[in-house]
Design an enzyme around this catalytic site. Structure first.
Site, PDB file in Angstrom:
ATOM      1  N   CYS A  35       0.943  -1.155  -0.160  1.00 17.07           N
ATOM      2  CA  CYS A  35       0.014   0.197  -0.121  1.00 17.07           C
ATOM      3  C   CYS A  35       1.002   1.156  -0.094  1.00 17.07           C
ATOM      4  CB  CYS A  35      -0.946  -0.030   1.061  1.00 17.07           C
ATOM      5  SG  CYS A  35      -1.985   1.335   1.582  1.00 17.07           S
ATOM      6  N   GLY A  36       0.223   2.478  -0.471  1.00 13.34           N
ATOM      7  CA  GLY A  36       1.247   3.628  -0.348  1.00 13.34           C
ATOM      8  C   GLY A  36       1.475   4.007   1.091  1.00 13.34           C
TER       9      GLY A  36
END
Length: 179
Positions: A35-36
């Site tokens: 995930c970012g």
């Protein structure tokens, strides 16, 4: 009722009563490896090592664009090798929707969604993507994305909810007040 009334399963398959954390400040986080916001693992680990009396409990979920598809073993290894995670990680599971883990159903009822910090560099991309691809996620008080964090006081009460757009460093003052 408090978080102490819940039992959760670690990545190693051990049932743990959260009552074992009585008297400690707890930060409960839903996590993801791809995930970012995944780099927040580093900030969480730093908080865990620096703040004596703080417990961080990580709960991986694959519900948000399948950003944690690995097995529990793969997730545990990823967190350890890439971010040096030593805080307790629990078995991957759902944190929202029709069948969330009971702990997360409780947490979201205690502290609802108040919005994203739009000054965070990811927020201007995240919010339009959610509106377009996952508008149902924006409804209600459920978990909106990976790395939503719940701060629990020494008595097991949910004190605050921090969305993914609030970094571990930004919540350090709130933790310090409870320690």
């Amino acid at each position: 009722m408090s978080v102490y009334d819940f039992t959760c399963t670690t990545m190693q398959g051990k049932e743990v009563s959260l009552s074992q954390y009585k008297g400690k400040v707890i930060l409960i986080v839903n996590t993801a490896s791809k995930c970012g916001f995944t780099p927040q693992f580093a900030g969480l680990e730093k908080l865990y090592k620096e703040d004596k009396g703080l417990e961080i409990l990580g709960f991986p979920s694959n519900q948000f664009n399948e950003q944690d598809p690995g097995t529990n073993e793969e997730i545990q290894e990823f967190c350890k090798v890439n971010y040096g995670v030593t805080f307790q990680m629990f078995k991957k599971g759902d944190v929202r929707g029709d069948n969330p883990q009971p702990l997360f159903a409780y947490l979201t009822k205690q502290k609802g969604f108040k919005g994203f910090n739009m000054d965070h560099p990811v927020a201007p991309k995240l919010v339009p993507m959610l509106k377009e691809k996952h508008p149902e996620i924006l409804e209600g008080d459920g978990i909106k994305w990976n790395f939503t964090k719940f701060l629990i006081d020494r008595e097991g009460n949910v004190v605050e909810r921090f969305e993914p757009t609030t970094t571990p460093e930004e919540i350090a003052p709130a933790i310090e007040k409870l320690l």
